[in-house]
Design a protein around this motif. Structure first.
Motif, PDB file in Angstrom:
ATOM      1  N   GLN A 136       1.057  -1.305   0.371  1.00 12.16           N
ATOM      2  CA  GLN A 136      -0.430   0.137  -0.178  1.00 12.16           C
ATOM      3  C   GLN A 136       1.254   1.446   0.213  1.00 12.16           C
ATOM      4  OE1 GLN A 136      -3.310  -0.141   2.068  1.00 12.16           O
ATOM      5  NE2 GLN A 136      -4.350   1.855   1.489  1.00 12.16           N
ATOM      6  N   GLY A 137       2.128   1.701   1.103  1.00  8.89           N
ATOM      7  CA  GLY A 137       2.930   2.564   0.938  1.00  8.89           C
ATOM      8  C   GLY A 137       3.782   3.065  -0.631  1.00  8.89           C
ATOM      9  N   VAL A 138       3.907   1.656  -1.594  1.00  8.68           N
ATOM     10  CA  VAL A 138       4.086   1.953  -2.501  1.00  8.68           C
ATOM     11  C   VAL A 138       3.581   2.429  -3.647  1.00  8.68           C
ATOM     12  CG1 VAL A 138       5.211  -0.119  -4.402  1.00  8.68           C
ATOM     13  CG2 VAL A 138       5.953   0.017  -2.065  1.00  8.68           C
ATOM     14  N   ALA A 139       1.887   1.525  -3.446  1.00 11.58           N
ATOM     15  CA  ALA A 139       1.209   2.039  -4.255  1.00 11.58           C
ATOM     16  C   ALA A 139       1.380   3.686  -4.297  1.00 11.58           C
ATOM     17  CB  ALA A 139      -0.285   1.982  -4.264  1.00 11.58           C
ATOM     18  N   THR A 140       0.828   3.998  -3.094  1.00  7.71           N
ATOM     19  CA  THR A 140       0.617   5.871  -2.381  1.00  7.71           C
ATOM     20  C   THR A 140       1.935   6.244  -2.971  1.00  7.71           C
ATOM     21  OG1 THR A 140       0.609   5.299  -0.198  1.00  7.71           O
ATOM     22  CG2 THR A 140      -1.651   5.012  -1.221  1.00  7.71           C
ATOM     23  N   ASP A 141       3.149   5.981  -3.117  1.00  3.13           N
ATOM     24  CA  ASP A 141       3.674   7.002  -2.769  1.00  3.13           C
ATOM     25  C   ASP A 141       4.279   7.943  -4.006  1.00  3.13           C
ATOM     26  OD1 ASP A 141       6.920   7.969  -2.789  1.00  3.13           O
ATOM     27  OD2 ASP A 141       7.851   6.420  -2.928  1.00  3.13           O
ATOM     28  N   PRO A 142       3.847   9.009  -4.405  1.00  2.00           N
ATOM     29  CA  PRO A 142       3.685   9.624  -5.359  1.00  2.00           C
ATOM     30  C   PRO A 142       5.506   9.594  -6.555  1.00  2.00           C
ATOM     31  CG  PRO A 142       3.686  11.345  -3.539  1.00  2.00           C
ATOM     32  CD  PRO A 142       4.328  10.169  -3.300  1.00  2.00           C
ATOM     33  N   GLN A 143       6.687   9.903  -5.706  1.00  2.00           N
ATOM     34  CA  GLN A 143       7.853   9.856  -6.525  1.00  2.00           C
ATOM     35  C   GLN A 143       7.667   8.119  -7.144  1.00  2.00           C
ATOM     36  OE1 GLN A 143      10.586  10.213  -2.791  1.00  2.00           O
ATOM     37  NE2 GLN A 143      10.751  12.109  -4.083  1.00  2.00           N
ATOM     38  N   PHE A 147       8.240   7.865 -10.789  1.00  5.43           N
ATOM     39  CA  PHE A 147       9.280   7.162 -11.786  1.00  5.43           C
ATOM     40  C   PHE A 147       8.622   6.188 -12.936  1.00  5.43           C
ATOM     41  CE2 PHE A 147      11.874   3.319 -11.528  1.00  5.43           C
ATOM     42  CZ  PHE A 147      12.759   3.585 -12.250  1.00  5.43           C
ATOM     43  N   ILE A 148       7.342   5.823 -12.341  1.00  2.00           N
ATOM     44  CA  ILE A 148       6.818   3.962 -12.636  1.00  2.00           C
ATOM     45  C   ILE A 148       6.190   5.149 -14.504  1.00  2.00           C
ATOM     46  CG2 ILE A 148       5.187   2.146 -13.112  1.00  2.00           C
ATOM     47  CD1 ILE A 148       5.965   2.104 -10.491  1.00  2.00           C
ATOM     48  N   GLU A 149       5.320   6.046 -14.290  1.00  2.00           N
ATOM     49  CA  GLU A 149       4.400   6.569 -15.392  1.00  2.00           C
ATOM     50  C   GLU A 149       6.088   6.900 -15.821  1.00  2.00           C
ATOM     51  OE1 GLU A 149       2.237   7.792 -17.623  1.00  2.00           O
ATOM     52  OE2 GLU A 149       2.354   6.693 -16.272  1.00  2.00           O
ATOM     53  N   ILE A 150       6.981   7.569 -15.809  1.00  2.00           N
ATOM     54  CA  ILE A 150       8.176   8.349 -17.173  1.00  2.00           C
ATOM     55  C   ILE A 150       8.950   6.964 -17.368  1.00  2.00           C
ATOM     56  CG2 ILE A 150      10.259   9.077 -16.925  1.00  2.00           C
ATOM     57  CD1 ILE A 150       9.938  11.059 -14.714  1.00  2.00           C
ATOM     58  N   GLU A 151       8.547   5.905 -16.825  1.00  5.15           N
ATOM     59  CA  GLU A 151       9.517   4.692 -17.563  1.00  5.15           C
ATOM     60  C   GLU A 151       8.395   4.355 -18.718  1.00  5.15           C
ATOM     61  OE1 GLU A 151      13.272   3.545 -17.077  1.00  5.15           O
ATOM     62  OE2 GLU A 151      13.009   5.341 -16.578  1.00  5.15           O
ATOM     63  N   SER A 152       7.317   4.476 -17.801  1.00  7.83           N
ATOM     64  CA  SER A 152       5.881   3.833 -19.178  1.00  7.83           C
ATOM     65  C   SER A 152       5.853   4.275 -20.423  1.00  7.83           C
ATOM     66  CB  SER A 152       5.279   3.464 -18.313  1.00  7.83           C
ATOM     67  OG  SER A 152       4.474   2.540 -17.221  1.00  7.83           O
ATOM     68  N   GLN A 153       6.784   5.912 -19.923  1.00  7.57           N
ATOM     69  CA  GLN A 153       6.638   6.486 -21.335  1.00  7.57           C
ATOM     70  C   GLN A 153       7.519   6.536 -22.018  1.00  7.57           C
ATOM     71  OE1 GLN A 153       6.005  10.306 -20.301  1.00  7.57           O
ATOM     72  NE2 GLN A 153       3.649  10.159 -19.224  1.00  7.57           N
ATOM     73  N   LYS A 154       9.178   6.137 -21.136  1.00 11.68           N
ATOM     74  CA  LYS A 154       9.719   5.829 -21.755  1.00 11.68           C
ATOM     75  C   LYS A 154       9.702   4.724 -23.198  1.00 11.68           C
ATOM     76  CE  LYS A 154      13.157   8.205 -19.063  1.00 11.68           C
ATOM     77  NZ  LYS A 154      14.208   7.696 -18.492  1.00 11.68           N
ATOM     78  N   GLN A 155       9.141   4.010 -22.358  1.00  8.04           N
ATOM     79  CA  GLN A 155       9.132   2.646 -23.177  1.00  8.04           C
ATOM     80  C   GLN A 155       8.311   2.121 -24.060  1.00  8.04           C
ATOM     81  OE1 GLN A 155       7.187  -0.607 -20.817  1.00  8.04           O
ATOM     82  NE2 GLN A 155       7.429  -2.410 -21.659  1.00  8.04           N
TER      83      GLN A 155
END
Length: 90
Positions: free
Chosen positions: A4-11, A15-23
């Motif tokens: 739950q903490g991982v899912a709510t960590d904005p940083q 990071f995941i969104e940026i990496e997804s966009q790169k992919q």
């Protein structure tokens, strides 16, 4: 940290969104390269002739135009249904 903490960590989410966009961008470039190579490249050589170069330029421009058109139509469709989701724009 629990899941739950991982899912709510904005940083982490950013990071995941940026990496997804790169992919997604890399996949798009790969697809565009494959399509245009098959369409334009008759016989590989040490240099591109002017006809092949023009073909590549036109192919890339049409690929980008078409991708943008499809993206815009999907956004319009989602907005008209009142359920626009940012994941559809990727």
């Amino acid at each position: 940290m629990d899941t739950q903490g991982v899912a709510t960590d904005p940083q982490l989410q950013q990071f995941i969104e940026i990496e997804s966009q790169k992919q997604r961008f890399q996949q798009l470039v790969h697809q565009m390269t494959e399509v245009c190579w098959e369409k334009c490249m008759d016989k590989p050589g040490p240099k591109l002739d002017s006809r092949t170069e023009v073909c590549f330029v036109n192919c890339v421009e049409r690929f980008i135009d078409t991708s943008q058109f499809i993206l815009n139509r999907l956004e319009q469709t989602q907005r008209s249904r009142g359920a626009f989701s940012e994941t559809m724009t990727d």
